[in-house]
Design an enzyme around this catalytic site. Structure first.
Site, PDB file in Angstrom:
ATOM      1  N   TYR A   1      -3.816 -14.881   2.770  1.00  0.00           N
ATOM      2  CA  TYR A   1      -3.466 -13.635   3.480  1.00  0.00           C
ATOM      3  C   TYR A   1      -2.131 -13.775   4.214  1.00  0.00           C
ATOM      4  O   TYR A   1      -1.303 -12.851   4.198  1.00  0.00           O
ATOM      5  CB  TYR A   1      -4.568 -13.242   4.472  1.00  0.00           C
ATOM      6  CG  TYR A   1      -4.171 -12.047   5.319  1.00  0.00           C
ATOM      7  CD1 TYR A   1      -3.955 -10.802   4.733  1.00  0.00           C
ATOM      8  CD2 TYR A   1      -3.964 -12.173   6.692  1.00  0.00           C
ATOM      9  CE1 TYR A   1      -3.562  -9.705   5.489  1.00  0.00           C
ATOM     10  CE2 TYR A   1      -3.573 -11.088   7.456  1.00  0.00           C
ATOM     11  CZ  TYR A   1      -3.375  -9.858   6.858  1.00  0.00           C
ATOM     12  OH  TYR A   1      -2.975  -8.780   7.613  1.00  0.00           O
TER      13      TYR A   1
ATOM     14  N   ARG B   1       5.125  -9.601   1.645  1.00  0.00           N
ATOM     15  CA  ARG B   1       5.210  -8.158   1.921  1.00  0.00           C
ATOM     16  C   ARG B   1       6.353  -7.872   2.892  1.00  0.00           C
ATOM     17  O   ARG B   1       7.162  -6.969   2.671  1.00  0.00           O
ATOM     18  CB  ARG B   1       3.875  -7.665   2.484  1.00  0.00           C
ATOM     19  CG  ARG B   1       3.917  -6.226   2.979  1.00  0.00           C
ATOM     20  CD  ARG B   1       2.536  -5.686   3.345  1.00  0.00           C
ATOM     21  NE  ARG B   1       1.871  -6.438   4.402  1.00  0.00           N
ATOM     22  CZ  ARG B   1       0.662  -6.155   4.877  1.00  0.00           C
ATOM     23  NH1 ARG B   1      -0.025  -5.127   4.374  1.00  0.00           N
ATOM     24  NH2 ARG B   1       0.115  -6.885   5.837  1.00  0.00           N
TER      25      ARG B   1
ATOM     26  N   TYR C   1       2.201  -8.463  16.120  1.00  0.00           N
ATOM     27  CA  TYR C   1       1.313  -9.603  16.383  1.00  0.00           C
ATOM     28  C   TYR C   1       2.152 -10.856  16.642  1.00  0.00           C
ATOM     29  O   TYR C   1       3.171 -11.079  15.977  1.00  0.00           O
ATOM     30  CB  TYR C   1       0.426  -9.885  15.156  1.00  0.00           C
ATOM     31  CG  TYR C   1      -0.781  -9.005  14.970  1.00  0.00           C
ATOM     32  CD1 TYR C   1      -1.233  -8.124  15.951  1.00  0.00           C
ATOM     33  CD2 TYR C   1      -1.509  -9.070  13.781  1.00  0.00           C
ATOM     34  CE1 TYR C   1      -2.358  -7.330  15.744  1.00  0.00           C
ATOM     35  CE2 TYR C   1      -2.631  -8.282  13.566  1.00  0.00           C
ATOM     36  CZ  TYR C   1      -3.053  -7.414  14.544  1.00  0.00           C
ATOM     37  OH  TYR C   1      -4.157  -6.639  14.325  1.00  0.00           O
TER      38      TYR C   1
ATOM     39  N   ARG D   1      -1.807   1.761  12.232  1.00  0.00           N
ATOM     40  CA  ARG D   1      -3.259   1.915  12.449  1.00  0.00           C
ATOM     41  C   ARG D   1      -3.804   3.147  11.745  1.00  0.00           C
ATOM     42  O   ARG D   1      -4.974   3.203  11.397  1.00  0.00           O
ATOM     43  CB  ARG D   1      -3.567   1.978  13.945  1.00  0.00           C
ATOM     44  CG  ARG D   1      -3.182   0.720  14.712  1.00  0.00           C
ATOM     45  CD  ARG D   1      -3.917  -0.502  14.213  1.00  0.00           C
ATOM     46  NE  ARG D   1      -3.504  -1.727  14.922  1.00  0.00           N
ATOM     47  CZ  ARG D   1      -3.915  -2.942  14.603  1.00  0.00           C
ATOM     48  NH1 ARG D   1      -4.721  -3.125  13.572  1.00  0.00           N
ATOM     49  NH2 ARG D   1      -3.505  -3.977  15.290  1.00  0.00           N
TER      50      ARG D   1
ATOM     51  N   GLU E   1     -15.282  -4.524   8.984  1.00  0.00           N
ATOM     52  CA  GLU E   1     -14.095  -3.680   9.136  1.00  0.00           C
ATOM     53  C   GLU E   1     -14.443  -2.287   8.630  1.00  0.00           C
ATOM     54  O   GLU E   1     -15.203  -2.142   7.667  1.00  0.00           O
ATOM     55  CB  GLU E   1     -12.934  -4.280   8.332  1.00  0.00           C
ATOM     56  CG  GLU E   1     -11.592  -3.616   8.570  1.00  0.00           C
ATOM     57  CD  GLU E   1     -10.442  -4.386   7.909  1.00  0.00           C
ATOM     58  OE1 GLU E   1     -10.129  -5.499   8.367  1.00  0.00           O
ATOM     59  OE2 GLU E   1      -9.891  -3.873   6.927  1.00  0.00           O
TER      60      GLU E   1
HETATM   61  C1  3EB Z   1      -6.203  -6.242  11.867  1.00  0.00           C
HETATM   62  O1  3EB Z   1      -6.397  -5.365  12.705  1.00  0.00           O
HETATM   63  C2  3EB Z   1      -7.201  -6.345  10.764  1.00  0.00           C
HETATM   64  O2  3EB Z   1      -2.550  -6.634   6.386  1.00  0.00           O
HETATM   65  O3  3EB Z   1      -2.505  -4.648   5.502  1.00  0.00           O
HETATM   66  C3  3EB Z   1      -6.378  -4.375   8.649  1.00  0.00           C
HETATM   67  C4  3EB Z   1      -5.717  -3.431   7.845  1.00  0.00           C
HETATM   68  C5  3EB Z   1      -5.940  -5.680   8.651  1.00  0.00           C
HETATM   69  C6  3EB Z   1      -4.613  -3.803   7.058  1.00  0.00           C
HETATM   70  C7  3EB Z   1      -3.009  -5.491   6.268  1.00  0.00           C
HETATM   71  C8  3EB Z   1      -4.846  -6.038   7.853  1.00  0.00           C
HETATM   72  C9  3EB Z   1      -4.182  -5.111   7.069  1.00  0.00           C
HETATM   73  O4  3EB Z   1      -5.249  -7.022  11.923  1.00  0.00           O
HETATM   74  C10 3EB Z   1      -6.619  -6.724   9.458  1.00  0.00           C
END
Ligand code: 3EB
Length: 315
Positions: A125, A132, A186, A199, A306
């Site tokens: 990941y 990406r 992050y 989001r 999720e």
């Molecule tokens: C998070 O909140 C959960 O890498 O495209 C959720 C939706 C998450 C999309 C992505 C990752 C992705 O970090 C993980």
């Protein structure tokens, strides 16, 4: 229901089915490489009020009307080459949607085989996120205007990366969650490059408005909460969803609420959590809400559940 018979209907933009290695020979057939555990429909059909055309090109299967393009791509992604393959896939996607005239991705689904394999920065990941990010940084606003997204792990899918996406002529409105650090911000501990997604996105179409809710997990601030406790993680997911929905309300727009939910997908790392999660959601959601429970790995090892959703509100 046989997904294929649905394709005789010319108003169909896409048919989503849960099947690994299925013959995706029709451009409008989108196979999601996850086990369907339980739920309303094993097949999701996306209808279009406008005439649909479809085709295959440059490795993509796609269908479109004058407003929206739905496309799919599958690439092999061996662990050692995950970064390069993710980079290549995203570069190809942007070349393709630009060439087709739908340059703005609204919603992406990434199905990543063995998503949690590898340690530290070498986890698949995290390598995917680096690739990406490298592709998106080459685009104008590629790191700022971000689609809603899901990244979920499959198993035994020949090491493939499968991407489904919805793209349009304009980007819509980006929604972030004030309870969560935006994923694109992050801190370093989650990988060399941040995950590039929003989001949620809101899109106002001629007859209605859509809210595309990204995969939403038990992340508050930037940290995972309730490691090991699926029920508590689910409650935290729901608090995040509530906050995202509230954030869609502005002075000009009443925003979205639970009553607009038209499809909820629930990803579970462990099938043993199905009964608990289902009982919690049955108590929370109106009975007629379509819900699908799928077996899939969440991108962080300590996340067990999720949620993602499609909300539709009449104009
Ligand atoms: C998070 O909140 C959960 O890498 O495209 C959720 C939706 C998450 C999309 C992505 C990752 C992705 O970090 C993980």
């Amino acid at each position: 229901m046989a997904a294929k018979s649905v394709l005789d209907d010319s108003s169909v933009l896409g048919v989503f089915q849960f099947a690994q290695g299925a013959a995706d020979d029709d451009a409008r057939l989108f196979s999601i490489p996850l086990e369907f555990l339980e739920g309303t429909g094993r097949v999701d059909v996306l209808h279009s009020a406008l005439p649909v055309e479809h085709g295959t090109q440059d490795g993509f299967g796609y269908a479109f009307n004058t407003k929206v393009l739905l496309a799919k791509l599958r690439v092999e992604m061996p662990a050692a080459g995950a970064e390069a393959q993710a980079y290549e896939a995203y570069r190809r996607i942007h070349d393709f949607i630009n060439a087709q005239g739908y340059p703005h991705p609204l919603r992406l689904w990434n199905y990543i085989d063995d998503i949690n394999r590898g340690e530290g920065d070498d986890e698949i990941y995290k390598l995917f996120c680096v690739g990406r990010a490298r592709a998106l940084q080459e685009l104008e606003n590629g790191e700022e205007v971000l689609p809603a997204a899901t990244a979920i792990g499959s198993h035994d899918n020949d090491g493939a990366l499968v991407i489904h996406l919805l793209a349009a002529h304009s980007p819509g409105i980006q929604i972030e969650n004030p309870r969560q650090v935006s994923a694109f911000q992050y801190p370093r501990q989650y990988g060399i490059r941040s995950p590039l997604f929003s989001r949620a996105r809101v899109m106002h179409w001629p007859g209605n408005s859509h809210l595309y809710l990204s995969g939403t997990a038990s992340v508050v601030g930037h940290e995972t909460l309730h490691a090991g406790d699926c029920r508590a993680q689910l409650q935290e997911c729901l608090r995040n969803v509530d906050t995202i929905l509230k954030t869609t309300a502005t002075d000009q727009d009443a925003g979205f609420t639970h009553e607009h939910l038209r499809l909820l997908r629930v990803y579970l790392r462990n099938r043993g959590d199905l009964d608990t999660v289902k009982a919690c959601l049955d108590a929370r959601l109106p009975k007629e809400t379509p819900v699908e429970y799928l077996l899939g790995d969440i991108c962080r090892q300590d996340l067990l559940v999720e949620l993602e959703g499609l909300y539709i509100r009449p104009a």
